[in-house]
Design a protein around this motif. Structure first.
Motif, PDB file in Angstrom:
ATOM      1  N   GLN A  93      -9.315  74.268  86.436  1.00 29.79           N
ATOM      2  CA  GLN A  93      -9.195  72.889  86.921  1.00 29.79           C
ATOM      3  C   GLN A  93     -10.566  72.256  87.119  1.00 29.79           C
ATOM      4  OE1 GLN A  93      -6.854  73.547  90.428  1.00 29.79           O
ATOM      5  NE2 GLN A  93      -4.901  73.453  89.335  1.00 29.79           N
ATOM      6  N   SER A  94     -11.490  73.069  87.653  1.00 30.19           N
ATOM      7  CA  SER A  94     -12.840  72.559  87.852  1.00 30.19           C
ATOM      8  C   SER A  94     -13.476  72.192  86.513  1.00 30.19           C
ATOM      9  CB  SER A  94     -13.680  73.618  88.575  1.00 30.19           C
ATOM     10  OG  SER A  94     -15.024  73.223  88.625  1.00 30.19           O
ATOM     11  N   ILE A  95     -13.277  73.073  85.518  1.00 32.23           N
ATOM     12  CA  ILE A  95     -13.832  72.795  84.184  1.00 32.23           C
ATOM     13  C   ILE A  95     -13.137  71.587  83.574  1.00 32.23           C
ATOM     14  CG2 ILE A  95     -14.065  73.715  81.851  1.00 32.23           C
ATOM     15  CD1 ILE A  95     -14.292  76.507  83.161  1.00 32.23           C
ATOM     16  N   ASP A  96     -11.817  71.491  83.799  1.00 34.28           N
ATOM     17  CA  ASP A  96     -11.079  70.334  83.271  1.00 34.28           C
ATOM     18  C   ASP A  96     -11.629  69.033  83.832  1.00 34.28           C
ATOM     19  OD1 ASP A  96      -9.457  71.706  81.591  1.00 34.28           O
ATOM     20  OD2 ASP A  96      -7.745  71.823  82.966  1.00 34.28           O
ATOM     21  N   ARG A  97     -11.951  69.073  85.151  1.00 35.82           N
ATOM     22  CA  ARG A  97     -12.513  67.849  85.748  1.00 35.82           C
ATOM     23  C   ARG A  97     -13.862  67.521  85.115  1.00 35.82           C
ATOM     24  NH1 ARG A  97     -10.032  69.925  90.476  1.00 35.82           N
ATOM     25  NH2 ARG A  97     -11.895  71.100  91.073  1.00 35.82           N
ATOM     26  N   ALA A  98     -14.661  68.578  84.904  1.00 32.73           N
ATOM     27  CA  ALA A  98     -15.966  68.340  84.262  1.00 32.73           C
ATOM     28  C   ALA A  98     -15.778  67.851  82.838  1.00 32.73           C
ATOM     29  CB  ALA A  98     -16.785  69.629  84.281  1.00 32.73           C
ATOM     30  N   LEU A  99     -14.794  68.479  82.139  1.00 36.16           N
ATOM     31  CA  LEU A  99     -14.540  68.051  80.766  1.00 36.16           C
ATOM     32  C   LEU A  99     -13.974  66.641  80.712  1.00 36.16           C
ATOM     33  CD1 LEU A  99     -13.089  71.255  79.083  1.00 36.16           C
ATOM     34  CD2 LEU A  99     -15.172  70.046  78.475  1.00 36.16           C
ATOM     35  N   LEU A 100     -13.164  66.317  81.739  1.00 34.41           N
ATOM     36  CA  LEU A 100     -12.603  64.968  81.768  1.00 34.41           C
ATOM     37  C   LEU A 100     -13.733  63.943  81.820  1.00 34.41           C
ATOM     38  CD1 LEU A 100     -10.138  63.152  81.927  1.00 34.41           C
ATOM     39  CD2 LEU A 100     -10.207  63.355  84.416  1.00 34.41           C
ATOM     40  N   GLN A 101     -14.721  64.248  82.650  1.00 31.70           N
ATOM     41  CA  GLN A 101     -15.869  63.337  82.703  1.00 31.70           C
ATOM     42  C   GLN A 101     -16.551  63.279  81.349  1.00 31.70           C
ATOM     43  OE1 GLN A 101     -18.257  64.975  85.816  1.00 31.70           O
ATOM     44  NE2 GLN A 101     -17.028  64.070  87.443  1.00 31.70           N
ATOM     45  N   ASN A 102     -16.649  64.460  80.698  1.00 33.00           N
ATOM     46  CA  ASN A 102     -17.297  64.478  79.395  1.00 33.00           C
ATOM     47  C   ASN A 102     -16.403  63.898  78.316  1.00 33.00           C
ATOM     48  OD1 ASN A 102     -19.979  65.808  79.685  1.00 33.00           O
ATOM     49  ND2 ASN A 102     -18.706  67.326  80.711  1.00 33.00           N
ATOM     50  N   ARG A 103     -15.050  64.054  78.538  1.00 35.35           N
ATOM     51  CA  ARG A 103     -14.158  63.420  77.566  1.00 35.35           C
ATOM     52  C   ARG A 103     -14.313  61.916  77.623  1.00 35.35           C
ATOM     53  NH1 ARG A 103      -9.971  66.851  79.583  1.00 35.35           N
ATOM     54  NH2 ARG A 103      -9.796  68.701  78.330  1.00 35.35           N
ATOM     55  N   GLU A 104     -14.509  61.431  78.862  1.00 37.65           N
ATOM     56  CA  GLU A 104     -14.747  60.002  78.993  1.00 37.65           C
ATOM     57  C   GLU A 104     -16.047  59.629  78.299  1.00 37.65           C
ATOM     58  OE1 GLU A 104     -14.714  59.503  83.168  1.00 37.65           O
ATOM     59  OE2 GLU A 104     -12.526  59.602  83.343  1.00 37.65           O
ATOM     60  N   GLY A 137     -27.099  61.914  82.200  1.00 32.88           N
ATOM     61  CA  GLY A 137     -26.632  63.104  82.901  1.00 32.88           C
ATOM     62  C   GLY A 137     -25.645  63.943  82.117  1.00 32.88           C
ATOM     63  N   VAL A 138     -25.174  63.410  80.968  1.00 32.26           N
ATOM     64  CA  VAL A 138     -24.211  64.163  80.159  1.00 32.26           C
ATOM     65  C   VAL A 138     -24.954  64.903  79.064  1.00 32.26           C
ATOM     66  CG1 VAL A 138     -22.248  63.997  78.616  1.00 32.26           C
ATOM     67  CG2 VAL A 138     -22.381  62.526  80.616  1.00 32.26           C
ATOM     68  N   ASN A 139     -24.697  66.182  79.009  1.00 30.52           N
ATOM     69  CA  ASN A 139     -25.338  67.010  77.994  1.00 30.52           C
ATOM     70  C   ASN A 139     -24.250  67.584  77.096  1.00 30.52           C
ATOM     71  OD1 ASN A 139     -26.559  69.062  76.494  1.00 30.52           O
ATOM     72  ND2 ASN A 139     -28.058  69.430  78.117  1.00 30.52           N
ATOM     73  N   ILE A 140     -24.329  67.244  75.824  1.00 29.11           N
ATOM     74  CA  ILE A 140     -23.264  67.662  74.903  1.00 29.11           C
ATOM     75  C   ILE A 140     -23.192  69.182  74.800  1.00 29.11           C
ATOM     76  CG2 ILE A 140     -24.706  67.635  72.824  1.00 29.11           C
ATOM     77  CD1 ILE A 140     -21.098  66.365  73.161  1.00 29.11           C
ATOM     78  N   GLN A 141     -24.360  69.843  74.992  1.00 32.02           N
ATOM     79  CA  GLN A 141     -24.340  71.305  74.977  1.00 32.02           C
ATOM     80  C   GLN A 141     -23.567  71.848  76.173  1.00 32.02           C
ATOM     81  OE1 GLN A 141     -28.413  72.516  74.698  1.00 32.02           O
ATOM     82  NE2 GLN A 141     -28.484  72.219  72.486  1.00 32.02           N
ATOM     83  N   ASP A 142     -23.673  71.120  77.284  1.00 33.89           N
ATOM     84  CA  ASP A 142     -22.892  71.512  78.455  1.00 33.89           C
ATOM     85  C   ASP A 142     -21.405  71.463  78.144  1.00 33.89           C
ATOM     86  OD1 ASP A 142     -25.110  71.921  79.914  1.00 33.89           O
ATOM     87  OD2 ASP A 142     -25.075  69.983  80.938  1.00 33.89           O
ATOM     88  N   VAL A 143     -20.997  70.452  77.384  1.00 35.91           N
ATOM     89  CA  VAL A 143     -19.588  70.317  77.016  1.00 35.91           C
ATOM     90  C   VAL A 143     -19.134  71.534  76.225  1.00 35.91           C
ATOM     91  CG1 VAL A 143     -17.925  68.956  75.706  1.00 35.91           C
ATOM     92  CG2 VAL A 143     -19.719  67.807  77.017  1.00 35.91           C
ATOM     93  N   GLN A 144     -19.953  71.938  75.287  1.00 34.49           N
ATOM     94  CA  GLN A 144     -19.590  73.115  74.480  1.00 34.49           C
ATOM     95  C   GLN A 144     -19.493  74.360  75.353  1.00 34.49           C
ATOM     96  OE1 GLN A 144     -22.717  72.948  71.623  1.00 34.49           O
ATOM     97  NE2 GLN A 144     -21.698  71.411  70.352  1.00 34.49           N
ATOM     98  N   ARG A 145     -20.432  74.483  76.290  1.00 32.72           N
ATOM     99  CA  ARG A 145     -20.378  75.645  77.187  1.00 32.72           C
ATOM    100  C   ARG A 145     -19.139  75.583  78.074  1.00 32.72           C
ATOM    101  NH1 ARG A 145     -26.147  75.223  77.312  1.00 32.72           N
ATOM    102  NH2 ARG A 145     -26.071  73.715  79.011  1.00 32.72           N
ATOM    103  N   LEU A 146     -18.801  74.358  78.524  1.00 36.96           N
ATOM    104  CA  LEU A 146     -17.615  74.200  79.360  1.00 36.96           C
ATOM    105  C   LEU A 146     -16.360  74.601  78.590  1.00 36.96           C
ATOM    106  CD1 LEU A 146     -18.386  70.820  81.169  1.00 36.96           C
ATOM    107  CD2 LEU A 146     -18.125  73.041  82.248  1.00 36.96           C
ATOM    108  N   ILE A 147     -16.278  74.160  77.346  1.00 37.87           N
ATOM    109  CA  ILE A 147     -15.102  74.492  76.531  1.00 37.87           C
ATOM    110  C   ILE A 147     -14.992  76.005  76.377  1.00 37.87           C
ATOM    111  CG2 ILE A 147     -14.149  74.335  74.201  1.00 37.87           C
ATOM    112  CD1 ILE A 147     -15.286  71.473  74.101  1.00 37.87           C
ATOM    113  N   GLU A 148     -16.116  76.652  76.164  1.00 41.44           N
ATOM    114  CA  GLU A 148     -16.106  78.105  75.996  1.00 41.44           C
ATOM    115  C   GLU A 148     -15.678  78.793  77.292  1.00 41.44           C
ATOM    116  OE1 GLU A 148     -16.160  81.360  73.772  1.00 41.44           O
ATOM    117  OE2 GLU A 148     -16.529  79.321  73.041  1.00 41.44           O
ATOM    118  N   ARG A 149     -16.228  78.301  78.420  1.00 44.36           N
ATOM    119  CA  ARG A 149     -15.856  78.882  79.713  1.00 44.36           C
ATOM    120  C   ARG A 149     -14.378  78.669  79.995  1.00 44.36           C
ATOM    121  NH1 ARG A 149     -18.907  76.675  84.529  1.00 44.36           N
ATOM    122  NH2 ARG A 149     -17.448  78.064  85.576  1.00 44.36           N
ATOM    123  N   ARG A 150     -13.864  77.485  79.629  1.00 42.69           N
ATOM    124  CA  ARG A 150     -12.445  77.204  79.872  1.00 42.69           C
ATOM    125  C   ARG A 150     -11.556  78.172  79.096  1.00 42.69           C
ATOM    126  NH1 ARG A 150      -7.770  75.137  79.024  1.00 42.69           N
ATOM    127  NH2 ARG A 150      -6.822  73.661  80.473  1.00 42.69           N
TER     128      ARG A 150
END
Length: 687
Positions: free
Chosen positions: A247-258, A421-434
């Motif tokens: 859920q925490s990653i989803d919230r972070a991804l939601l911000q990145n999805r936006e 503040g948005v790092n696309i590499q962070d998004v990839q790491r988040l997806i992997e962690r999820r």
């Protein structure tokens, strides 16, 4: 309530919370940072010794200045005292910390508790196990429903607290069990099988080997069941932890999805800027080519025309020679004889005249060449116009490319600002962690289900073994007597199951009706809340279960708090009237509701509705408000129900900050004032 050097509150501050019939509210106003959350937590700290999770630096109990002014090796104290009445008995609860200062910074300390009971006869006595006494009055499990932050209330039913694998809202379930003392029934249900096994173990194999064998088998099954239940609890914890991570990653991804469409837009803008730059360079290159090859035309405009005009004028003045070949004159001069046979001797006037003509005849080639050049020069103007048109068009293209680049870069800068503040590499790491946590969660769920199936199987085997034990013909009088005792225990267990089921359904029904009542008074839509059989709080529309917004969750939470308060009050009244045992009637009681920021982020319409509904929730309600939350009709509604009003007056040493007042009852009351240090005092507002 008396606060002494407690966090933001300097010195001793006293808060009178008494209310009257029809005036159940105590309003406390404070700006951001004045100490509203601290005051809310002072209640919980006094009663339970802990703060809510949102309190930062929980170890800093003592006011900063008090701590700073305390010399090393000297002791210093902070405390919260809460005096209240419950069921005709008065209590004084004091939670305090007294420490010897050894370091500059405060460190975590264990607060001490003193509970004094003053009976109806006025006799005071200390209660040795004070915490146990407090929790019998107001169980810790109910704390969240009586001391809460309105801005976080929606989380109570947002699903975050629902543990996977159990399928029920744990917050609601625990509250219900505590409210009706159903936990004691459940504990009895858990303990009775142990009693049965203990009784059964009194028969040894010499007296009755068959009963002994069955008894041992029941013990083994109980041990296995206990292990499997422990495993299920462990797996539930893992599932909950993994789910929170997801859920925490989803919230972070939601911000990145936006941010994703913005990122795509930025990439597109970058490509368009590059293309515009390429075109710009092509236009520049074209310009250089035009200027290098034809620039003289642009730079010599008018000169060629002037030359032609001058040449034509010379021709008209005959300053340009006629068409006589120089070689012909040179032959005559060399032979000194004209083609007509006349001698042209050197030194004669004829010879000299021809010699002069020889010079002029030498310009004939120049004239012919000039005639060719002048013919071409007459076309230069057309070519000049053509080149100028091309250069003008090229300049326009360059200008358009520059303008396009500027516009695109401005648009990309705006996107960059939004993507800050948005790092696309962070998004990839988040997806992997999820993926990782989702996989672990799935594995844990499967394992939990397998353990659950094993528990079901063990229970079935346990019941079958129990029946065999009870139905077996005892070989001795002692064995038969023990069999009857075991059967009696099992009958009690079955009766308690029925009591638990009936009581649970009874309180569920009461809460459901009350939630519907409170919710319908506040919420403008035709939605209907329902506490289902699994104690999950749902919101229904004509087309099914509603997708709840944050505001709807908050109103739902407030409705549930009102319902819990009323049910607790009804249980208390019934207990007094009937004198029923607590195991049947539950604890109950009349409890205050203390809420910080009760309106959260609700619209003004709902704020007004809630401000009207709040006083009816319970017989004592303490509301902490900022100036922005207490305006117009909202303040008017709350004031009508207020028996006491206080202001948390903030003193600041920042004299650059402006002093503020708050208007209460058409009078300006100091709200923020200058002082020697940062602290807050409680000031009563005269009604």
């Amino acid at each position: 309530m008396t606060l002494k050097n407690f966090r933001a509150f300097y010195g001793e501050q006293v808060l009178d919370l008494s209310v009257e019939e029809g005036k159940p509210a105590v309003l406390i106003f404070g700006n951001n940072g004045a100490g509203k959350t601290t005051l809310l937590n002072a209640f919980a700290w006094a009663l339970y010794g802990t703060f809510s999770d949102d309190v930062e630096q929980q170890h800093r109990i003592i006011h900063d200045k008090v701590w700073a002014d305390t010399a090393f090796e000297e002791d210093v104290t902070a405390s919260v005292r809460l005096d209240f009445e419950h069921d005709g008995t008065r209590f004084s609860v004091v939670r305090h910390v007294t420490v010897i200062k050894e370091k500059a910074e405060q460190e975590p300390v264990e607060p001490a508790l003193t509970v004094t009971e003053i009976g109806t006869d006025g006799e005071a006595q200390s209660i040795l196990n004070g915490q146990d006494r407090i929790e019998k009055i107001l169980p810790k499990g109910l704390r969240q429903f009586f001391f809460f932050n309105g801005e976080r209330m929606e989380k109570m039913f947002s699903g975050d607290v629902k543990r996977e694998g159990e399928g029920k809202n744990q917050e609601v379930q625990e509250a219900i069990k505590t409210l009706l003392d159903l936990e004691s029934i459940e504990r009895a249900l858990e303990d009775l099988p142990k009693v049965s096994r203990k009784l059964a173990s009194e028969i040894d194999s010499k007296e009755d080997s068959r009963l002994k064998q069955l008894s041992d088998h029941m013990d083994q099954l109980a041990t296995r069941q206990k292990e499997e239940v422990a495993e299920m609890l462990r797996l539930s914890g893992e599932i909950s932890a993994f789910q929170k991570e997801v859920q925490s990653i989803d919230r972070a991804l939601l911000q990145n999805r936006e941010a994703e469409p913005l990122q795509k837009k930025r990439d597109s803008l970058t490509r368009r800027i590059k293309a515009a730059h390429d075109r710009h360079m092509e236009f520049k290159s074209r310009k250089r080519e035009l200027l290098s090859r034809h620039g003289f035309l642009a730079l010599t405009g008018g000169i060629d025309t002037k030359v032609i005009e001058l040449a034509d004028e010379m021709r008209e003045r005959r300053q340009l020679p006629a068409g006589i070949q120089r070689s012909f004159i040179e032959d005559i001069l060399e032979a000194q004889l004209c083609m007509c046979g006349r001698e042209v001797r050197k030194g004669t006037q004829e010879y000299e005249e021809l010699d002069k003509r020889k010079y002029n005849a030498g310009l004939e080639d120049v004239q012919e060449n000039w005639m060719r050049v002048s013919g071409k020069m007459k076309n230069l103007e057309e070519r000049r116009q053509e080149i100028l048109e091309q250069l003008t068009l090229n300049a326009s293209d360059i200008q358009k490319a520059d303008a396009e680049i500027s516009e695109l870069e401005a648009e990309r800068s705006d996107v960059d600002r939004q993507l800050e503040g948005v790092n696309i590499q962070d998004v990839q790491r988040l997806i992997e962690r999820r993926k990782n946590y989702a996989s672990k969660e799935t594995d844990a769920r499967v394992a939990h289900k397998e353990a659950e199936n094993r528990v079901t199987s063990i229970k079935q085997e346990e019941e079958a073994t129990g029946r065999q034990y009870r139905n077996a013909e005892g070989k001795s009088e002692k064995a038969r007597k023990i069999q009857k005792q075991v059967e009696l225990v099992e009958n009690v267990r079955a009766a308690l199951r029925e009591i638990l089921e009936i009581k649970t359904e009874e309180v569920r029904d009461q809460l459901d009706k009350k939630v519907k009542d409170v919710f319908s008074r506040i919420f403008i839509k035709s939605y209907v809340p329902e506490l289902n059989d699994d104690f999950e709080l749902e919101l229904h529309t004509a087309s099914g279960v509603a997708i709840r917004s944050t505001g709807e969750n908050q109103i739902l939470g407030l409705s549930f708090v009102g319902a819990v308060s009323e049910v607790a009050r009804n249980i208390s009244a019934r207990k007094k009237n009937r004198g029923e045992a607590s195991i049947e009637t539950g604890n109950g009681g009349v409890y205050p509701v203390v809420m910080d920021a009760p309106f959260g982020n609700l619209d003004l319409t709902y704020q007004e509705e809630i401000s009207k509904a709040l006083p009816a929730l319970t017989s004592q309600i303490i509301t902490l408000l900022s100036q922005s939350q207490a305006r117009g009709k909202v303040l008017e509604n709350l004031q009508q129900a207020a028996n006491q009003m206080y202001v948390l007056r903030s003193f600041t040493s920042n004299h650059s900050a402006g002093e503020e007042t708050i208007v209460i009852n058409n009078r300006e009351v100091p709200y923020v004032s200058h002082g020697d240090f940062e602290h807050t005092v409680l000031e009563r507002v005269i009604l």
